[in-house]
Write an enzyme that holds these catalytic residues in place. Structure first.
Site: not given
Length: 298
Positions: A148, A172, A242, A245, A268, A277
């Site tokens: 990211r 995150k 992004h 990514r 994730h 994806y």
């Protein structure tokens, strides 16, 4: 009790007994005012006369007029709560929304570029200046490691283990993960660290990997502008970090990578996020099928 009066009772219940905020009450009030008016226009003012078909027809009408999916979902939530209240408060016995599901949210597939586009972007000539070496390394790491923008900007030198081909990344929620940095990404990063970063370091020492021209940690805005600039040169207008990514994940899956591995590489928490994806092209699916199924070519 007619629907309009019942609507008032429900909004009062939300305010007094549920302690809902003024904004919530106002938004529910608007959704239900539109709903009740729609029913009254069709000759329905008694709560007992509302059927499942009428509720679904109203939802369909909201979709047809172009209401945003989130707004439709909010309206359905208000309608479901309204009918539940009327049954619980014994205003009526009809419960047309008892098992009414919320409308499915449309899946927004991530933007990706092709492998050829990625190669054209990354193989273009970059300036042999400290900033040019930095820019090349940033793009290679974004695509080669699936980072990211915030993770790229927050990367510190102590997190780089080039001898092992690894990066320690904080994603995150400050969750740490380890991702491989190999091949072209590792080469570009090493070249920048050897020949570019030292020239960008300012008077204040910093452990940040990617620096701006004043020697400070590079900003998200600068990364966005850099990616867009080099994308434009490569004929990829409006290229977003992004997108690199997304392309990283998609190209790994198309190459046969396991979904769980890609989930770990992307950081994730939930595999359903990674499944966005898996929009590999149909030609790839056909090739895999032909190669794998024992009777595909008979």
């Amino acid at each position: 009790m007619n629907l309009e009066r019942a609507r008032g009772e429900y909004l009062n219940y939300l305010a007094v007994e549920r302690g809902s905020s003024e904004n919530t009450i106002a938004s529910y009030g608007r959704d239900l005012a539109r709903y009740v008016a729609w029913l009254v226009e069709r000759g329905v003012s008694d709560p007992e006369d509302v059927t499942r078909e009428l509720v679904e027809a109203h939802i369909g009408a909201l979709v047809e007029v172009g209401l945003a999916p989130a707004s439709v979902e909010h309206a359905v939530s208000a309608i479901k709560g309204f009918h539940r209240f009327m049954v619980t408060d014994e205003i009526c016995s009809a419960f047309p929304t008892s098992d009414l599901p919320l409308p499915a949210k449309p899946s927004h597939l991530p933007d990706v570029i092709s492998v050829d586009d990625a190669e054209r972007l990354l193989d273009q000539p970059f300036p042999s200046t400290p900033a040019g070496l930095r820019d090349h390394a940033m793009l290679e790491v974004l695509y080669g490691c699936g980072l990211r923008v915030s993770e790229l900007c927050g990367l510190d030198q102590r997190a780089i283990q080039l001898e092992d081909g690894l990066l320690r990344v904080f994603g995150k929620g400050e969750k740490e993960r380890v991702v491989p940095v190999l091949g072209a990404a590792a080469a570009a990063l090493e070249d920048y660290l050897d020949r570019g970063r030292g020239a960008l370091v300012g008077r204040r020492p910093t452990d940040a990997v990617f620096l701006n021209v004043r020697g400070g940690r590079i900003s998200r805005q600068s990364v966005h502008a850099t990616v867009e600039k080099y994308g434009r040169v490569a004929g990829l207008k409006g290229l977003h970090p992004h997108t690199l990514r997304h392309s990283f994940a998609t190209h790994l899956l198309e190459g046969g990578a396991d979904l769980r591995v890609v989930q770990e590489l992307l950081g994730h928490a939930n595999i359903t996020t990674t499944q966005l994806y898996t929009h590999v092209d149909r030609s790839h699916i056909r090739r895999v099928y032909l190669a794998a199924h024992p009777r595909a070519r008979e």
